[in-house]
Write an enzyme that holds these catalytic residues in place. Structure first.
Site, PDB file in Angstrom:
ATOM      1  CB  ILE A  22      -0.956  -0.038   1.285  1.00  0.00           C
ATOM      2  CG1 ILE A  22      -1.902  -1.295   1.216  1.00  0.00           C
ATOM      3  CG2 ILE A  22      -1.878   1.067   1.297  1.00  0.00           C
ATOM      4  CD1 ILE A  22      -2.740  -1.329   0.012  1.00  0.00           C
ATOM      5  CD  GLU A 153      11.923 -16.940   2.729  1.00  0.00           C
ATOM      6  OE1 GLU A 153      11.878 -17.968   2.442  1.00  0.00           O
ATOM      7  OE2 GLU A 153      11.038 -16.438   3.089  1.00  0.00           O
ATOM      8  N   PRO A 194      12.682  -1.271  18.184  1.00  0.00           N
ATOM      9  CG  PRO A 194      10.491  -2.473  18.501  1.00  0.00           C
ATOM     10  CD  PRO A 194      11.231  -1.022  18.816  1.00  0.00           C
ATOM     11  CB  CYS A 385     -14.184 -18.300 -11.696  1.00  0.00           C
ATOM     12  SG  CYS A 385     -12.905 -19.420 -12.970  1.00  0.00           S
ATOM     13  CD  GLN A 389     -16.093 -24.141 -13.763  1.00  0.00           C
ATOM     14  OE1 GLN A 389     -15.907 -24.917 -12.669  1.00  0.00           O
ATOM     15  NE2 GLN A 389     -15.155 -23.627 -14.482  1.00  0.00           N
ATOM     16  CG  HIS A 511     -11.054 -14.615 -11.869  1.00  0.00           C
ATOM     17  ND1 HIS A 511     -11.092 -15.004 -10.707  1.00  0.00           N
ATOM     18  CD2 HIS A 511     -10.753 -15.871 -12.758  1.00  0.00           C
ATOM     19  CE1 HIS A 511     -11.012 -16.474 -10.455  1.00  0.00           C
ATOM     20  NE2 HIS A 511     -11.026 -16.998 -11.542  1.00  0.00           N
ATOM     21  CD  GLU A 513     -12.064 -11.754  -9.725  1.00  0.00           C
ATOM     22  OE1 GLU A 513     -13.138 -11.716 -10.476  1.00  0.00           O
ATOM     23  OE2 GLU A 513     -11.785 -13.041  -9.109  1.00  0.00           O
TER      24      GLU A 513
HETATM   25  N1  GLN Z   1     -11.811 -24.813 -10.207  1.00  0.00           N
HETATM   26  C1  GLN Z   1     -12.674 -24.374 -11.609  1.00  0.00           C
HETATM   27  C2  GLN Z   1     -11.715 -24.405 -12.524  1.00  0.00           C
HETATM   28  O1  GLN Z   1     -10.486 -24.943 -12.799  1.00  0.00           O
HETATM   29  C3  GLN Z   1     -12.811 -22.880 -11.153  1.00  0.00           C
HETATM   30  C4  GLN Z   1     -11.447 -21.831 -10.888  1.00  0.00           C
HETATM   31  C5  GLN Z   1     -11.617 -20.664 -10.287  1.00  0.00           C
HETATM   32  O2  GLN Z   1     -12.836 -20.394  -9.911  1.00  0.00           O
HETATM   33  N2  GLN Z   1     -10.783 -19.901 -10.610  1.00  0.00           N
HETATM   34  O3  GLN Z   1     -12.157 -24.549 -13.826  1.00  0.00           O
END
Ligand code: GLN
Length: 539
Positions: A22, A153, A194, A385, A389, A511, A513
């Site tokens: 940020i 690391e 610190p 996504c 489905q 997606h 977003e």
């Molecule tokens: N698991 C589902 C797929 O691989 C959806 C993946 C997700 O929601 N990003 O198609």
């Protein structure tokens, strides 16, 4: 190496989770608002090649760039603040650095030399530091070093930063150290020790920080600032207070008040290219903080105990709520806790329902129950996504009466694989970087809810999934009122489904977003909030 591009490195001390991302984004925003072109990159010290294979519980959301890189969630902040796309080059891990060096070694590129951390690993790190600055596109490259100073690391990264000062030359290089000033309640005192220790660790590594940004819950009195300056060897006006903010989007304004940008410009001998202009940003904050309405939205997923797993969705709602001038009370609900016995009590206060992305079987049936409730009760629904489905599977089971319909991800031997693996995915045996990733084109059906939201019929959105709508079922699904309103123009893959007889029911395979930013809220989120508000008002 004479550099036109200026490099700012951001290190962190005392503890992790201080919000380096940020601070980097806020500084980037201020410099950008002065007409400078800025990009931000992150170097992560872990050994995974990228965060794509990490469980969201470990590391929060995996953010996907336009070019299909699976990256750290901080890149999401960089894009949301700067409104500039990032790429694979903006996120480098130790794993990738070693992988590159070892690949070169196997090709014999080191001509018989012993390959070592210094100089070979540090050279590889540095060449990646400088990559984005090479073509002169950026005035400033900000590099966030993940982890904390002193971590074993991150040592090679810190060493590479030390060396970079001499590659780049004075005036082209700056280190901002983000640190914590804890407040001891019992002593009623802010403690600087610190921070002194973490700066000492940087000094031991040969790095003198130029600016200290101090996270604190209380304002830093002048004597505390003086002490920090004295013991940490920085100028008094370079001790910057970073008070906890109400919203991450307030931080650029707080940093401006503290003159972080002015300090940076003067230390880098850099001039603003225009007068500082934060008009649009302030407009956004004004709308965000003065909503005229309010809705309850449920986000149903299986990683809800770690909200960072849904970072981009949560931020998209913030951007969209400002655009809609409507406060969104986002309620995160675990799909594992929703079943046929309790769904109504769990979901009844919601004006809109989002079913989140996800992987695997856990919590899947709770998502089916949720979608059924939204579909039957005309509750605005947004499936993202996996959420899309689930909507298809629920429709197949309960409307088409294909009882055992499923995704082959959940049930490989389902008689009705309405969601299934694409042919090219079947051959893949490596997990990392092999999903359908990054930006793909999508054509929208005229008059659909999606086309109305976007205000056009050709869009590009980012993907991260393996499974797809099985087009063998398209005719059957469409004949009963679930319509494919978005398709990939090349492959014919279904990217969006909508329900005809429903106020707002949209499932997207991509997606959305990932592309929402403060200045460009994602249209589906905005329309979904509007639909939830309409539902609430018609109650
Ligand atoms: N698991 C589902 C797929 O691989 C959806 C993946 C997700 O929601 N990003 O198609």
């Amino acid at each position: 190496m004479a550099s036109k591009t200026k490099y700012i490195f951001i290190t962190g001390g005392v503890t992790s989770s201080l919000g380096k991302g940020i601070i980097a984004s806020s500084l980037g925003k201020l410099l950008q608002s002065r007409g400078l072109s800025v990009t931000i990159q992150k170097f992560d010290p872990y050994l995974n090649i990228d965060p794509g294979t990490l469980n969201p519980y470990e590391h929060g959301e995996c953010y996907v760039t336009e070019d299909g890189a699976e990256t750290d969630l901080d890149l999401g902040h960089y894009e949301r603040f700067l409104n500039v796309e990032t790429s694979q080059s903006n996120n480098i891990t130790t794993g990738r650095i070693y992988n590159n060096v070892i690949t070169k070694e196997r090709k014999g590129e080191f001509l018989g030399k012993t390959v070592q951390v210094i100089p070979h690993i540090t050279d590889e790190i540095k060449s990646n530091f400088y990559k984005l600055g090479q073509d002169g596109k950026y005035d400033v490259v900000i590099t966030e070093i993940g982890g904390c100073v002193g971590d074993i690391e991150s040592l090679p990264f810190i060493e590479a930063v030390r060396q970079a000062r001499w590659d780049l030359g004075p005036g082209n290089f700056l280190v901002v150290h983000l640190t914590l000033i804890p407040f001891l309640k019992a002593a009623k005192e802010l403690k600087t020790k610190p921070t002194q220790h973490s700066v000492k660790q940087l000094l031991e590594a040969g790095i003198q920080p130029d600016i200290l940004v101090c996270r604190t819950e209380h304002p830093l009195p002048a004597d505390v600032k003086r002490k920090l300056a004295l013991f940490c060897n920085v100028q008094l006006d370079s001790v910057i207070e970073a008070m906890d903010a109400e919203s991450i989007y307030d931080v650029p304004l707080l940093m401006k008040k503290e003159k972080l940008d002015e300090r940076v410009l003067s230390k880098l001998n850099l001039k603003s290219k225009s007068k500082l202009d934060l008009k649009e940003w302030k407009g956004f904050l004004g709308r965000l903080k003065n909503p005229t309405a309010e809705v309850n939205i449920g986000l149903i997923g299986k990683y809800v105990s770690l909200p960072d797993a849904y970072k981009s969705i949560i931020e998209s709602f913030i951007h969209a709520s400002a655009a809609a001038e409507c406060k969104v009370n986002l309620v995160l609900l675990s799909s594992e806790e929703i079943n046929n016995g309790n769904y109504s009590s769990k979901l009844k206060s919601l004006d809109g329902i989002v079913v989140a992305p996800g992987f695997g079987e856990r919590g899947f049936e709770g998502k089916i129950t949720t979608v059924k409730y939204a579909r039957e009760n005309q509750i605005p629904f947004f499936g993202i996504c996996l959420g899309m489905q689930v909507a298809v599977i629920e429709f197949a089971r309960n409307v088409l009466k294909l009882d055992q319909a499923n995704s082959t991800e959940m049930d490989p031997s389902t008689p009705h694989p309405v969601i299934a693996l694409m042919e090219e995915q079947k051959k893949i045996d490596q997990m990392g970087g092999t999903m359908r990733l990054g930006s793909y084109a999508c054509d929208l059906k005229k008059g659909s809810k999606s086309a109305l939201a976007y205000g056009k019929t050709k869009i590009q959105e980012r993907h991260r999934h393996r499974y797809e709508f099985n087009n063998d079922y398209l005719e059957q699904v469409e004949s009963q009122g679930m319509v494919a309103t978005g398709k990939n123009p090349k492959t014919g893959l279904v990217e969006i489904i909508e329900l005809k007889n429903h106020p707002w029911f949209v499932g997207v395979q991509f997606h959305p977003e990932y592309k929402s930013t403060v200045l460009k809220p994602q249209p589906l989120f905005v329309e979904f909030i509007q639909a939830a508000l309409n539902k609430k008002n018609n109650k």
